[in-house]
Structures are given as structure tokens and as C-alpha cells.
Scaffold this motif. Structure first.
Motif, PDB file in Angstrom:
ATOM      1  N   UNK A   1       3.700   5.810  -5.867  1.00 46.95           N
ATOM      2  CA  UNK A   1       3.583   5.634  -7.444  1.00 46.95           C
ATOM      3  C   UNK A   1       2.646   6.675  -7.849  1.00 46.95           C
ATOM      4  N   UNK A   2       1.417   6.731  -7.064  1.00 44.40           N
ATOM      5  CA  UNK A   2       0.431   7.528  -7.556  1.00 44.40           C
ATOM      6  C   UNK A   2       0.749   9.005  -7.135  1.00 44.40           C
TER       7      UNK A   2
ATOM      8  N   UNK B   1       0.837  -1.279   0.158  1.00 44.91           N
ATOM      9  CA  UNK B   1       0.001   0.028  -0.247  1.00 44.91           C
ATOM     10  C   UNK B   1       1.063   1.410  -0.023  1.00 44.91           C
ATOM     11  N   UNK B   2       2.277   1.207   0.368  1.00 45.43           N
ATOM     12  CA  UNK B   2       3.141   2.216   0.719  1.00 45.43           C
ATOM     13  C   UNK B   2       3.459   2.609  -0.877  1.00 45.43           C
ATOM     14  N   UNK B   3       4.052   1.642  -1.261  1.00 48.40           N
ATOM     15  CA  UNK B   3       4.556   1.457  -2.586  1.00 48.40           C
ATOM     16  C   UNK B   3       3.676   2.194  -3.566  1.00 48.40           C
ATOM     17  N   UNK B   4       2.214   1.528  -3.643  1.00 43.18           N
ATOM     18  CA  UNK B   4       1.440   2.335  -4.593  1.00 43.18           C
ATOM     19  C   UNK B   4       1.029   3.651  -4.278  1.00 43.18           C
ATOM     20  N   UNK B   5       0.989   4.091  -3.008  1.00 50.87           N
ATOM     21  CA  UNK B   5       0.763   5.246  -2.673  1.00 50.87           C
ATOM     22  C   UNK B   5       1.913   6.581  -3.323  1.00 50.87           C
TER      23      UNK B   5
ATOM     24  N   UNK C   1      10.636   8.249  -7.021  1.00 49.15           N
ATOM     25  CA  UNK C   1      10.789   7.367  -7.771  1.00 49.15           C
ATOM     26  C   UNK C   1      11.660   5.928  -7.152  1.00 49.15           C
ATOM     27  N   UNK C   2      12.617   6.103  -6.729  1.00 48.06           N
ATOM     28  CA  UNK C   2      13.444   5.061  -6.045  1.00 48.06           C
ATOM     29  C   UNK C   2      12.731   4.289  -5.104  1.00 48.06           C
ATOM     30  N   UNK C   3      12.257   5.279  -3.876  1.00 49.42           N
ATOM     31  CA  UNK C   3      11.670   4.314  -2.877  1.00 49.42           C
ATOM     32  C   UNK C   3      10.379   3.735  -3.435  1.00 49.42           C
ATOM     33  N   UNK C   4       9.685   4.180  -4.347  1.00 52.51           N
ATOM     34  CA  UNK C   4       8.431   3.456  -4.901  1.00 52.51           C
ATOM     35  C   UNK C   4       8.889   2.052  -5.435  1.00 52.51           C
TER      36      UNK C   4
ATOM     37  N   UNK D   1       7.262  10.313 -16.429  1.00 49.02           N
ATOM     38  CA  UNK D   1       7.782  10.977 -15.455  1.00 49.02           C
ATOM     39  C   UNK D   1       8.281  10.546 -14.285  1.00 49.02           C
ATOM     40  N   UNK D   2       9.541  10.981 -13.624  1.00 51.78           N
ATOM     41  CA  UNK D   2      10.049  10.290 -12.548  1.00 51.78           C
ATOM     42  C   UNK D   2      11.267   9.392 -12.822  1.00 51.78           C
TER      43      UNK D   2
END
Length: 288
Positions: free
Chosen positions: A105-106, A99-103, A134-137, A238-239
């Protein structure tokens, strides 16, 4: 991170700007709210479906910046010194989950819309924010996020990677590459610094994983490949940053195996760390 010279108009502070909301293409009913946007400060938050990303990025000098970010309460702090060519960041040994990774990215998609998709004209603190998100996602879910320091002073490489003598190189799509290893939990480093791959050509990708040792594959990569294989960041838009060997390794491992819970005994964690400086400092869109 590449310092970009900006014209006077591009550096004009947006004084008295009211907090604004914008919708990213992938954000649905989510909102990006900007609370400060000047030539030295950029802060705000992104909220969607109960998930929240808050950020504060500051330019502290001509080529220096700091960043504080929280995703669903998980904090990150980072700093960049372009003169010394060093960067530091700290995830305080927390972890990011699906859920964190999706947040993230959005939030990145919404920032892309806010900036009109023009990543190359960002100020140093804005570029710093975008590249770190970008990296953390792209982190393997559950991976511990420690304190890290990056030495960015090494000149980028432009030599073609070749396999050692006697090593089998699998062609892309070869089924043997799925089960080509026999040594479990063996991790081999293949850190290349920032080393660019060729544009729209086959390049040598390496990765290891929980079910096989270091594996070599010939992979078509570059702007015309499927979803911009080898580009640092998610997809083509982008990113994202440059096309490098470390990002190619991370892409290939992620597409074959998915995530990780520990960088040394599961899937793609070491490839992720090796791509950290590439996300941070490779030239946007560059390949050879």
C-alpha cells in the motif's frame, strides 16, 4: 486493463535518467527508487522500515506486458495479452501478511506521487504494475496465492443485480445483518465478471463468511459514498479502478469481517478472487 492511446510526447523514453527517489504521502521516511523508466521498461524498488518491494515491468508489444515483483522476498510473476484478452499471474503458493500488505500500500502511494496521480495516462506496463500492486495489497492476510489465469474476453455487464424471490435483503445498518446467517462454513459464489454498479445509489451487495451463509444487503455505493464503496482498490485515489458488484461484495465483506486464511472456510477469500478480473480490467472511475 484498458489500452490507452498515448501521444508522442507521452511515449518519449526517459533516456539516461538517473535513479530517483520520491516520497509517497503515506510513506514517511520511505523511498521509491526508480532504476529504469522508458517507454518499454519500468523498474525500481520501494523501501520503508525494513520492508522492501522490488518490481520490473516490461511492455513486450502494443498491448502486452510482463511483470516480476517481490515483496519482502515473496515473488510474483504476471503477464498480460490485450489481444487475446487473457492474463496470468503466479504467487507460487506463498502468502502475504500484514507487514507485506502495508508495504504494498505504501509503495502504491509512492508510485502515485511519482506519476503525479495521473493513472489514466500510464503506459500498458505501468498500468499493469499499478493494478497488480493494488489487487495484491488488498489480499486477505495469510491467503495462499496460487497460479491463476484470467479470461478478460467477456463483455462488461451493465444490468442491475436483483435478489432471488423470497430472499431477505437487509438495509444498510440493520443489526440483523450482523447475525443474519445460521449455516457455518457455507460459501456461495456470486461471480459477476465485470459488472458495473450505479453511481451514488443503493446497490445489492452479497457476501458470505464463517458465521453466516450468503447474505444480501442494500448498500449505498459510488463516488460520493464513504471511502468510495464499490470501487476496485483501496479507497478513492491512485491505483483504483471501476465501481463493480464484485468489488462492492469484497468491500462490504472486508469492512464487516476483515481477512482470511483460506478462501473457502473463513472470511472474504472467495469475494477477493471474484474481484480479480475487476481490479485488472475495469475502466478507471466507471459506474453507471
Amino acid at each position: 486493463m484498458v489500452a490507452i492511446a498515448l501521444g508522442a510526447a507521452a511515449c518519449t523514453a526517459i533516456s539516461g535518467e538517473e535513479p530517483s527517489a520520491s516520497l509517497g504521502a503515506e510513506a514517511g521516511e520511505s523511498a521509491l527508487r526508480i532504476t529504469a523508466h522508458t517507454e518499454t521498461d519500468f523498474s525500481g524498488s520501494f523501501e520503508a522500515g525494513g520492508e522492501r518491494v522490488a518490481f520490473e515491468a516490461h511492455r513486450t508489444g502494443l498491448a502486452t506486458a510482463t511483470l516480476h515483483l517481490e515483496v519482502n522476498g515473496q515473488p510474483f510473476d504476471a503477464s498480460y495479452d490485450g489481444g487475446a484478452m487473457r492474463a496470468r499471474w503466479n504467487g507460487y503458493n506463498g502468502a502475504l501478511y500484514a507487514e507485506d500488505l502495508a508495504a504494498l500500500k505504501r509503495a502504491l502511494a509512492a508510485l502515485g506521487e511519482h506519476f503525479g496521480g495521473d493513472q489514466e495516462s500510464l503506459r500498458v506496463h505501468e498500468d499493469f504494475l499499478v493494478r497488480r500492486i493494488s489487487f495484491w495489497s488488498e489480499a486477505p492476510a495469510g491467503l495462499t496465492m496460487p497460479e491463476r489465469e484470467l479470461d478478460l474476453s467477456k463483455p462488461p455487464g451493465e444490468t442491475v443485480r436483483v435478489a432471488p424471490p423470497g430472499v431477505t435483503v437487509f438495509e444498510e445498518g440493520d443489526e440483523r445483518a450482523e447475525t443474519g446467517g445460521i449455516e457455518v462454513d457455507h460459501q456461495g459464489s456470486d461471480e459477476d465478471g465485470i459488472r458495473y454498479i450505479r453511481c451514488n445509489a443503493t446497490s445489492l451487495a452479497t457476501h458470505d463468511a464463517n458465521g453466516h451463509c450468503l447474505q444480501y444487503e442494500s448498500i449505498f455505493a459510488g463516488p460520493n459514498s464513504n471511502d468510495c464503496m464499490g470501487k476496485c482498490g483501496g479507497g478513492c485515489g491512485f491505483g483504483t479502478a471501476g465501481y463493480t458488484y464484485d468489488c462492492l461484495d469484497h468491500d462490504r465483506c472486508g469492512r464487516k469481517h476483515g481477512g482470511s486464511v483460506n478462501p473457502w472456510d473463513a472470511e472474504c477469500g472467495d469475494e477477493y478472487w471474484e474481484a480479480d478480473d475487476d481490479f485488472f480490467n475495469s475502466i478507471i472511475g466507471r459506474c453507471l
